[in-house]
Design a protein around this motif. Structure first.
Motif, short mmCIF file in Angstrom:
data_model
loop_
_atom_site.label_atom_id
_atom_site.label_comp_id
_atom_site.label_asym_id
_atom_site.label_seq_id
_atom_site.Cartn_x
_atom_site.Cartn_y
_atom_site.Cartn_z
N LEU A 181 1.09 4.59 -3.40
CA LEU A 181 -0.26 4.60 -2.86
C LEU A 181 -0.83 6.02 -2.78
CD1 LEU A 181 0.36 2.14 0.13
CD2 LEU A 181 -0.63 1.57 -2.11
N ALA B 28 -4.12 7.77 -0.40
CA ALA B 28 -5.17 7.56 0.61
C ALA B 28 -6.23 8.63 0.45
CB ALA B 28 -4.57 7.62 2.01
N LEU C 3 -7.31 3.00 0.49
CA LEU C 3 -5.96 3.06 -0.06
C LEU C 3 -6.01 2.50 -1.47
CD1 LEU C 3 -3.62 1.86 2.85
CD2 LEU C 3 -3.80 4.16 1.91
N ARG D 219 -1.56 4.33 -6.65
CA ARG D 219 -1.52 5.71 -7.14
C ARG D 219 -1.44 5.78 -8.67
NH1 ARG D 219 2.55 7.28 -4.11
NH2 ARG D 219 4.22 7.68 -5.62
N ARG E 102 -9.80 -1.12 1.74
CA ARG E 102 -10.93 -0.24 2.03
C ARG E 102 -11.57 -0.71 3.33
NH1 ARG E 102 -15.65 2.56 -1.52
NH2 ARG E 102 -17.08 2.93 0.21
N TYR F 262 0.80 9.50 6.87
CA TYR F 262 1.49 8.20 6.84
C TYR F 262 2.76 8.27 7.68
CZ TYR F 262 4.36 4.36 5.01
OH TYR F 262 5.17 3.25 4.89
N PHE G 146 -0.97 4.26 8.72
CA PHE G 146 -1.63 5.52 8.37
C PHE G 146 -2.51 5.91 9.55
CE2 PHE G 146 -4.15 8.70 6.35
CZ PHE G 146 -3.37 9.20 5.32
N VAL H 111 -0.75 -0.41 6.95
CA VAL H 111 -0.79 -0.27 5.50
C VAL H 111 -0.57 -1.60 4.80
CG1 VAL H 111 0.42 0.79 3.54
CG2 VAL H 111 -0.17 2.17 5.54
N GLY I 177 -4.15 -3.57 5.89
CA GLY I 177 -5.42 -2.87 5.88
C GLY I 177 -6.22 -3.06 7.15
#
Length: 689
Positions: free
Chosen positions: A314, A316, A326, A329, A337, A372, A379, A425, A428
């Motif tokens: 991920l 952020a 988030l 990656r 979101r 995190y 987070f 996380v 969300g």
């Protein structure tokens, strides 16, 4: 660049880490080697001495005053018992991390400051300390002594760009991005070789003709499109992927004339830097049609977190609109979101009449972002609640090198409050929110013992339970905190360090008065605090641009303007009350630019342009709030200070309305001082305060 040396330790104690050591920074908890400890941007330490049962005994172990007072934003870098930090005007200080004693200082004096005098930290590698400066230099100093080793030009355009970002060392390069998104720059990320400063590559955040994304800029709007990369960087070292977040488009606060996607502003961009030239792997556009200065200021944070029962790679990111996102990656696909702050009115563009919108330009998620917590899979991110009236002065702003490129001044600051938010996380969803009495911009440091250390701009530092949000500890530093917290271990004791100072451009009306700039280090059950004053330090170097270069010849102001001695005296009083906190008692510049001397002359303003800047953008945190006669008096004071002759034997007052003849008056680099009415012999500006 002069060096002040106190008691130097052995060279071996100062020898800085190599590239391989930096790549392994995550396993070294005794030191703090990078702005956020590792390349991931996640401020996490595996140190375990400070934990929930004893954190209440955390005390200030030592503090050291900083002569270069101002808005302190640097992350202390600690290696082998030595702490390295930068100051607002690009000075570098080395301290004994055990007691705060000065080892050496290398002061600096930038040729100019365009917007805000801040520096977010140094880089350390290969026996060198690296810093990027307001006047676009990239400089290497000897880590053992502070002696200058090399000094190279960084920004491509020095009329609208500057550096305020920490110098990030990655493998054989220093990577740094330009500020100036509100000055009509084009964002630029550059890499320089650590051995000699040779430029290795550039990446431009606004695509030019023939480049993918150029079509998102109508006409020639791309030429001053903004997209500064000013806050910080993160690197996935396993894939050589650099994550950058270009800021707001230009002109700020106005969409007319640049309608479109405006790539790559207000975006998160993943760049492959494994080759000789960066290549875009993916990008995510966070905000469309930005008209409220909503940079994605937060430094990207890379981590592996659990989502729906699976560990996912991920990243952020957050912006000043309060958006928190988030993403995967590897692909850039959105995982979660959510909005963390009030976003009333953000879809309504600023108008000539004024419109209310939240957050204000200092609100939402600021540059330090969050961190995190692997123990709770959450987070944590601080942010600021503050609304404002957004009002433009023109619907057709014109680009002038050295000045802001915007539809009007940024809004007056209001009383702001902070909030620390915990996000699950996996889902969300918000787990908990802790209100803070003042704006919250200092980021979060997570410990392996489940503590979350954070701060507010009012000067408080806190320890919360990272999982539940319970408050365990609080201390008042006495000065504004807008810098992040670093952690290190020395002689069997763990320390937390933070640099504090003035609120500067983050000043809100409800903030307590600052007690000045200092670096503070905490440890458990500390003995009486060791207090070090600023002895051995100077605020600014005696020569501009550091390296002992001969000073540029003074350039006299030309022309004359109407003002009276009475106005000069009144303007001196108004300036002292409303302007000196940011611009300095001697106009030398603190958190805001100088208003006299060589740095001021960099912009080559005429008196009409200066009047426009003063009446529309000052005071910095409350533009347009003075009476017309007070603005006229301040102008009289500034013109007198900068050696502009008073016309008509000083009997005609400076007007409260615009005067076209002021366009013929040019401001130079000479300084006459207050109350001279243009008749005192010019002298160079004092460089200390």
């Amino acid at each position: 660049m002069g060096v002040t040396t106190m008691a130097l330790a052995s060279d071996s104690a100062h020898r800085s880490p190599g590239a391989d050591t930096l790549l392994k920074a995550g396993t070294d908890d005794a030191d703090w080697l990078l702005p956020a400890k590792t390349y991931s941007g996640n401020r996490y330490t595996a140190l375990t001495q400070i934990e929930k049962t004893n954190v209440a005994t955390l005390r200030m172990a030592w503090r050291t005053d900083i002569a270069d007072d101002g808005q302190q934003e640097a992350s202390p870098i600690i290696w082998n018992g030595t702490m390295y930090l930068s100051t607002p005007h690009e000075g570098v200080i080395a301290l004994d991390a055990n007691n705060g004693k000065l080892l050496w200082q290398t002061p600096y004096n930038p040729k100019y400051v365009l917007l805000y005098a801040v520096n977010r930290g140094v880089g350390l590698a290969d026996g060198k300390v690296f810093i990027a400066t307001q006047d676009c230099r990239v400089i290497a100093l000897a880590a053992a002594t502070g002696k200058g080793l090399w000094n190279v030009q960084g920004c491509r355009d020095t009329s609208n760009s500057f550096y305020s970002m920490a110098a990030y060392v990655y493998k054989n390069a220093i990577i740094v991005g330009t500020g100036g998104g509100d000055n009509g720059t084009i964002g630029l990320v550059s890499a320089f070789r650590i051995t000699d400063g040779k430029r290795l590559w550039d990446w431009q955040s606004i695509p030019g003709p023939g480049q993918r994304g150029h079509e998102t800029w109508p006409g020639n709007s791309w030429k001053h499109g903004g997209g500064a990369v000013w806050s910080g960087l993160a690197v996935d070292q396993r894939t050589d992927t650099l994550f950058v977040a270009p800021g707001n488009p230009g002109p700020d606060m106005i969409v007319k004339g640049r309608e479109g996607e405006n790539l790559y502003t207000d975006s998160l961009v993943a760049l492959d830097i494994s080759g000789s030239t960066p290549k875009i792997k993916w990008y995510y556009k966070i905000l469309q049609n930005d008209s409220h200065d909503d940079d994605p200021a937060m430094i990207p944070v890379l981590f592996d977190g659990q989502v729906n029962g699976r560990i996912r790679p991920l990243v952020a990111i957050g912006d000043k609109a309060g958006n928190f996102v988030l993403l995967n990656r590897k692909t850039g696909k959105v995982v979660h979101r959510l909005a963390l702050n009030d976003q009333t009115g953000l879809d309504t563009q600023p108008s000539l009449e004024g419109t209310k919108a939240c957050p204000n330009h200092g609100g939402g998620i600021e540059w330090n972002g969050g961190a995190y917590d692997r123990n709770s899979n959450s987070f944590l991110v601080p942010s600021t609640e503050e609304c404002a009236i957004w009002k433009i002065a023109t619907e057709d702003p014109q680009y002038i090198p050295g000045l802001t490129y915007t539809g009007g001044p940024l809004p007056k600051r209001q009383n702001g409050t902070g909030v620390l938010t915990s996000i699950d996380v996996s889902t969300g969803k918000v787990r908990w929110r802790n209100p803070l009495p003042y704006p919250a911009e200092g980021g979060v440091l997570i410990t392996a013992t489940g503590l979350a250390f954070t701060s507010d701009v009012g000067g408080n530092v806190y320890a919360f339970d990272a999982g539940s949000g319970r408050e365990y500890w609080k201390d008042s530093t006495g000065s504004a905190v807008v810098a992040p917290i670093s952690a290190y271990s020395l002689h069997g004791s763990e320390y937390l360090a933070v640099v504090v100072g003035e609120a500067g451009n983050q000043q809100t009306p409800n903030l307590p008065k600052s007690q000045g700039s200092r670096v503070i280090s905490y440890r458990l059950a500390a003995a009486p605090t060791i207090v070090n004053d600023a002895s051995g330090q100077v605020a600014l170097a005696n020569t501009t641009n550091g390296g002992g270069e001969s000073a540029a010849p003074l350039v006299k102001s030309t022309g004359s303007a109407p003002y009276t001695r009475q106005q000069v005296a009144q303007g001196s009083d108004v300036y002292a009350k409303s302007c000196a906190l940011c611009h300095g008692a001697n106009l030398q510049g603190l958190s805001a630019p100088a208003l006299t001397g060589a740095g001021f002359g960099h912009s080559h303003l005429n008196a009409a342009q200066l009047r426009n800047v003063v009446t529309q953008t000052m005071p910095l945190t409350a533009p347009g709030s003075l009476k017309p006669e007070d603005y006229a008096a301040v102008m009289a004071f500034l013109l007198s200070y900068d050696c502009v002759q008073a016309s008509g034997d000083g009997q005609q007052p400076f007007p409260t309305m615009d005067l076209p003849a002021l366009q013929q008056v040019t401001l130079g680099t000479t300084t006459c001082g207050p109350g001279s009415a243009g008749h005192t012999q010019a002298s160079t500006i004092a460089v200390s305060h």
